[in-house]
Scaffold this active site. Structure first.
Site, PDB file in Angstrom:
ATOM      1  N   ASP A  55      34.026   2.923  36.899  1.00  0.00           N
ATOM      2  CA  ASP A  55      33.917   4.111  36.061  1.00  0.00           C
ATOM      3  C   ASP A  55      33.832   3.737  34.583  1.00  0.00           C
ATOM      4  OD1 ASP A  55      34.024   5.824  38.241  1.00  0.00           O
ATOM      5  OD2 ASP A  55      36.207   6.053  38.133  1.00  0.00           O
ATOM      6  N   TYR A 110      41.576  -5.644  42.320  1.00  0.00           N
ATOM      7  CA  TYR A 110      41.698  -5.017  41.003  1.00  0.00           C
ATOM      8  C   TYR A 110      43.032  -5.416  40.383  1.00  0.00           C
ATOM      9  CZ  TYR A 110      37.742  -1.793  41.648  1.00  0.00           C
ATOM     10  OH  TYR A 110      36.496  -1.251  41.818  1.00  0.00           O
TER      11      TYR A 110
END
EC number: 5.4.99.12
Length: 280
Positions: A55, A110
């Site tokens: 994003d 992540y």
């Protein structure tokens, strides 16, 4: 020949990774750079693809991209020579013609860098352990997919040179899943909630989802595609700002500065937002 590339980028100036007309994106920059040096004309025919979408504001240290080109010998040098300073190639590898970084990815890791300290790392790590395994993550994501079931391979919270870090590895994720997990862990780390909050969220016993933590702290740390990359020559413009000795100062400056400017306090909530209190 088909080539795979390991990519890093500072996500602050990108409107996400996915190609969007009229916006600066990671895919857009890569495709333009490749076309400029005639590595390919049509990205679709070249099979251009990234391993995962990020994003707006999300960074990457180990994103993986791939495309086919009749000029592999000049691809690596040409790419880093054409890319902007906030996007660079760390490594490359020759891969089979059928290789697709998204579908051949074994796992994606992540890391979320918290702009808060001190935090109760032990309590956060205890809560993160509850994430491991196959669960319904409806309360820890914004569900767009048909199934909210995902499998987390590993999850931990630790300190890296004084900065609290949440690391999670899974095959695939729901939208905002990592950022919602980070937000829940932050409530636990600040003692606003007990470590049992995570189990309650996973069991669906909470009334509402935690708000997603700010995107600026999130880094796509690694994508395991079963590929061994040959490191590229260091580019003088490249700034390994997450992995270098300057990382701590830069993370503090970037994340805290961005939170201050966006009106979000250091707990990742809008001023006056009591959503953490309403979870139970």
């Amino acid at each position: 020949m088909r080539l795979a590339f390991q990519l890093s980028y500072d996500g602050n100036q990108f409107r996400g990774s996915q190609l969007q007309p009229a916006y600066r994106t990671v895919e857009g920059e890569l495709i333009t750079a490749c076309q400029r040096v005639q590595l390919f004309d049509d990205p679709c025919k070249a099979g251009f693809a990234l391993a995962g979408r990020t994003d707006r504001g999300v960074h990457a240290r180990g994103q993986v991209g791939a495309f086919s080109t009749p000029f592999p010998e000049r691809a690596v040098e040409a790419l880093n020579g054409q890319l902007s300073p906030d996007l660079w190639c760390n490594g490359f590898a020759e891969v089979p013609p059928s290789f697709h970084p998204r579908f051949d990815a074994i796992s994606r890791t992540y890391r979320y860098f918290f702009a808060d300290w001190p935090l109760d790392i032990r309590a956060m790590d205890q809560a993160a352990a509850a994430l491991i395994g196959t669960h319904d993550f409806s309360r820890l994501a914004r569900v767009r997919e048909k199934s909210p079931i995902r499998t987390v391979k590993s999850a931990r919270v630790f300190q890296d040179r004084g900065i609290p870090v949440f690391e999670v590895t899974a095959h695939t994720y729901l939208w905002h899943m990592v950022r919602c997990m980070a937000a829940a862990l932050l409530l636990i780390g600040t003692h606003e909630r007990e470590p049992e909050l995570m189990e309650r969220l996973l069991s669906g016993k909470c009334r509402r989802n935690p708000p997603a933590a700010p995107a600026d702290g999130l880094v796509l740390w690694d994508v395991d595609c079963g590929v061994t990359f040959t490191p590229t020559e260091p580019d003088p413009r490249s700034r390994d700002w997450i992995g270098s000795a300057r990382r701590e100062a830069m993370v503090r400056e970037r994340i805290i500065g961005l939170l201050d400017r966006s009106g979000v306090d250091r707990r990742g909530k809008e001023p006056g937002d009591d959503s953490g209190r309403d979870l139970l």
